[in-house]
Scaffold this active site. Structure first.
Site, PDB file in Angstrom:
ATOM      1  CE1 TYR A   1      -3.476   2.589   0.087  1.00  0.00           C
ATOM      2  CE2 TYR A   1      -2.133   3.543   1.840  1.00  0.00           C
ATOM      3  CZ  TYR A   1      -3.148   3.657   0.906  1.00  0.00           C
ATOM      4  OH  TYR A   1      -3.821   4.833   0.780  1.00  0.00           O
ATOM      5  CD  GLU A   2       4.614   1.733   4.251  1.00  0.00           C
ATOM      6  OE1 GLU A   2       5.731   1.412   3.797  1.00  0.00           O
ATOM      7  OE2 GLU A   2       4.329   1.694   5.453  1.00  0.00           O
ATOM      8  CG  LEU A   3       5.647   0.298  -4.274  1.00  0.00           C
ATOM      9  CD1 LEU A   3       6.872   1.188  -4.259  1.00  0.00           C
ATOM     10  CD2 LEU A   3       6.038  -1.120  -4.632  1.00  0.00           C
TER      11      LEU A   3
END
Ligand SMILES: *[C@@H]1O[C@H](CO)[C@@H](O)[C@H](O)[C@H]1NC(C)=O
Ligand SMILES: *[C@@H]1O[C@H](CO)[C@@H](O)[C@H](O)[C@H]1NC(C)=O
Ligand SMILES: *[C@@H]1O[C@H](CO)[C@@H](O)[C@H](O)[C@H]1NC(C)=O
Length: 351
Positions: free
Chosen positions: A264-266
């Protein structure tokens, strides 16, 4: 008239009449006026040649009002008989160490016979200096080649030491990109958070080494989820807003990087980077990664898709290539003095 004089007079008469029949009008070969281009200090040979009768004479005439010039020499006359019984004569005037006084004056060569004279003139003129002399041309070429080599070397050095030059430039100008963009963090650090034994070092790197160097030594402000985010709350929303408040997204890669959370961060970071163009992504290869297929294709669309490789033994020093390259990719920021003051944790924004 006595008896001894008669035969001589007769002989003279006979010889003059036979000569008249066969004599030619002597001619000087070549044009009547010759301009000879010379360089001062050099020598020149003026060749005067003529077709003439045996008794004709060929000689040089030139102004000698200030006494005879020791540098001017008349060479011995050369004669060759032609098949028709006439003569081909040539006489050379040699002028050595040509000076100003030899220029633009007439050097006349005259052939004289009973039938008349013929004269041709030579004038020495200064060689046109627009003709680049050979040695000057060679020197010019050598200098041009040297300059070219120097430029190529300079460009090569600039390419090789691009990072150092940019860092030095930032240092000199005290450039700071972080003042006006309204963001809170210089970088959001994304790493694999499940702390299994096999990725323990990675965890240490992201949570301890990165902040120790970037924050304490170089004055950056990082956002490290585990450290800066209070547990609880809507994690996904929080990550998204934190990434929005960061200038860079540092991704610490490893084989097992793509867990759900970091995915998700990526993706959030990629969205910012690709669609909004608000964040730049820095990839750090902490453990050697042979196969990058696990990363989203869109990452390859990023212009500066560069991976920094961490080498445990070589990268520890602040001056190592790794940290320089990382600083180069980080936003320019004036380093705050007092690096060794006690660690101050970044304050989590309340919003
Ligand atoms: C001068 O020129 C003539 C013909 O133009 C040539 O035969 C002769 O050898 C030359 N003499 C010298 C000394 O160069
Ligand atoms: C050379 O010849 C020219 C004409 O052909 C003449 O005007 C000049 O006076 C001559 N110079 C000398 C030094 O004989
Ligand atoms: C001869 O000498 C005088 C002065 O001494 C000078 O003005 C003149 O130019 C000279 N002439 C030549 C042909 O060298």
């Amino acid at each position: 008239m006595n008896c001894r004089e008669l035969p001589l007079t007769l002989w003279v008469l006979i010889s003059v009449s036979t000569a008249d029949r066969s004599n030619i009008v002597p001619v000087l070969l070549g044009p009547k006026l010759n301009h000879v281009a010379v360089e001062l200090g050099k020598n020149v040979r003026l060749n005067c040649s003529a077709l003439l009768n045996e008794e004709d004479v060929i000689y040089w005439m030139f102004g000698e009002e200030n006494g005879s010039d020791p540098n001017i020499h008349e060479e011995k006359e050369m004669r060759i008989m032609t098949p028709e019984g006439k003569w081909h004569a040539s006489k050379v005037l040699r002028i050595e160490n040509i000076g100003e006084s030899n220029l633009n004056v007439l050097y006349n060569c005259t052939v004289a016979s009973t039938g008349g004279t013929d004269t041709k003139s030579f004038i020495l003129v200064r060689k046109d200096m627009a003709d680049i002399p050979g040695h000057v041309f060679t020197r010019g070429m050598i200098i041009a080649v040297l300059i070219l080599v120097a430029v190529v070397c300079l460009v090569t050095v600039c390419v090789i030491y691009r990072v150092d030059l940019v860092l030095f430039y930032r240092h000199l100008t005290r450039r700071d990109e972080t003042l006006t963009d309204g963001k809170t963090y210089d970088a959001f650090v994304s790493y694999l958070k499940e702390c299994r034994p096999e990725n323990g070092e990675e965890h240490t790197f992201a949570v301890e080494i990165l902040p120790r160097v970037l924050e304490k030594h170089f004055g950056y402000k990082l956002c490290i989820f585990e450290r800066d985010v209070v547990p609880g709350g809507a994690v996904v929303d929080e990550i998204h807003s934190l990434i929005e408040k960061s200038r860079r997204l540092i991704i610490v890669l490893s084989k097992s990087y793509m867990s759900n959370e970091v995915r998700y961060e990526l993706e959030s970071g990629l969205h910012e980077a690709l669609v909004e163009r608000k964040i730049k992504i820095i990839l750090i290869e902490f453990t050697p990664v042979t196969d990058f297929t696990f990363l989203p294709q869109s990452l390859k669309l990023l212009k500066s898709h560069r991976v920094l490789k961490w080498k445990a033994d070589k990268s520890l020093s602040y001056n190592s290539r790794f940290w320089k390259n990382l600083l180069y990719l980080m936003p320019a920021k004036t380093v705050k003095p007092g690096r060794d003051e006690p660690e101050v944790l970044p304050v989590l924004s309340e919003s």
